[in-house]
Design an enzyme around this catalytic site. Sequence first.
Site, PDB file in Angstrom:
ATOM      1  N   LYS A  61       0.317  -0.965   0.035  1.00  0.00           N
ATOM      2  CA  LYS A  61      -0.302  -0.445  -0.066  1.00  0.00           C
ATOM      3  C   LYS A  61       0.964   0.932   0.127  1.00  0.00           C
ATOM      4  O   LYS A  61       2.181   1.492   0.845  1.00  0.00           O
ATOM      5  CB  LYS A  61      -0.403   0.192   0.931  1.00  0.00           C
ATOM      6  CG  LYS A  61      -1.738   0.887   1.306  1.00  0.00           C
ATOM      7  CD  LYS A  61      -2.596   0.898   2.677  1.00  0.00           C
ATOM      8  CE  LYS A  61      -2.405   0.138   4.167  1.00  0.00           C
ATOM      9  NZ  LYS A  61      -3.454   0.702   5.124  1.00  0.00           N
ATOM     10  N   CYS A  78      -0.231  15.482  -5.003  1.00  0.00           N
ATOM     11  CA  CYS A  78      -0.473  14.871  -6.154  1.00  0.00           C
ATOM     12  C   CYS A  78      -1.698  14.111  -6.379  1.00  0.00           C
ATOM     13  O   CYS A  78      -2.601  13.704  -5.345  1.00  0.00           O
ATOM     14  CB  CYS A  78       0.279  13.968  -6.878  1.00  0.00           C
ATOM     15  SG  CYS A  78      -0.134  12.911  -8.780  1.00  0.00           S
ATOM     16  N   CYS A  80      -3.313  12.606  -9.091  1.00  0.00           N
ATOM     17  CA  CYS A  80      -3.573  11.122 -10.355  1.00  0.00           C
ATOM     18  C   CYS A  80      -2.724  10.370 -10.448  1.00  0.00           C
ATOM     19  O   CYS A  80      -2.887   9.452 -11.191  1.00  0.00           O
ATOM     20  CB  CYS A  80      -3.673  12.147 -11.761  1.00  0.00           C
ATOM     21  SG  CYS A  80      -2.044  12.726 -12.012  1.00  0.00           S
ATOM     22  N   HIS A  93      -1.128  15.753 -13.728  1.00  0.00           N
ATOM     23  CA  HIS A  93      -2.862  16.092 -14.370  1.00  0.00           C
ATOM     24  C   HIS A  93      -3.002  16.576 -15.439  1.00  0.00           C
ATOM     25  O   HIS A  93      -4.254  15.915 -15.612  1.00  0.00           O
ATOM     26  CB  HIS A  93      -3.630  16.336 -12.810  1.00  0.00           C
ATOM     27  CG  HIS A  93      -2.798  17.881 -12.462  1.00  0.00           C
ATOM     28  ND1 HIS A  93      -2.028  18.433 -11.431  1.00  0.00           N
ATOM     29  CD2 HIS A  93      -3.814  19.000 -13.471  1.00  0.00           C
ATOM     30  CE1 HIS A  93      -2.314  19.440 -12.329  1.00  0.00           C
ATOM     31  NE2 HIS A  93      -3.018  19.866 -12.499  1.00  0.00           N
TER      32      HIS A  93
END
Length: 114
Positions: A61, A78, A80, A93
């Site tokens: 993760k 960020c 995206c 992005h």
Amino acid sequence: MFVTKHLGHVHACNPYLWVGTAVAVGYAVYMTLKCKSASAAANSDAKKSCVNQCVKKDADKVVDSFDIEDMGAKTVFCRCWRSKKFPLCDGAHIKHNEDTGDNVGPLIVQKKGN
């Protein structure tokens, strides 16, 4: 034919009128279930459409943390997953949105008064 009395009016009713309604309801149920199963099949291809395509792929993760005291007056994160400076935004992005029609943008964290 049989006769019903509804609010004081007498109506002649065809006992087979319910068949059309039953067919319409059956079709609606069929289409609902068909759409749900198609959606489930699309979700089974989730590996092909992962949001994270290249950031820390060896980790179970991706988790990043920052001490708020270490951040400047403004920090841009960020969202995206395309940034070469992830977790910070590098403007990737913009190209992502042009290519996909998406509307994702960064998360901006700033101190009050800035």
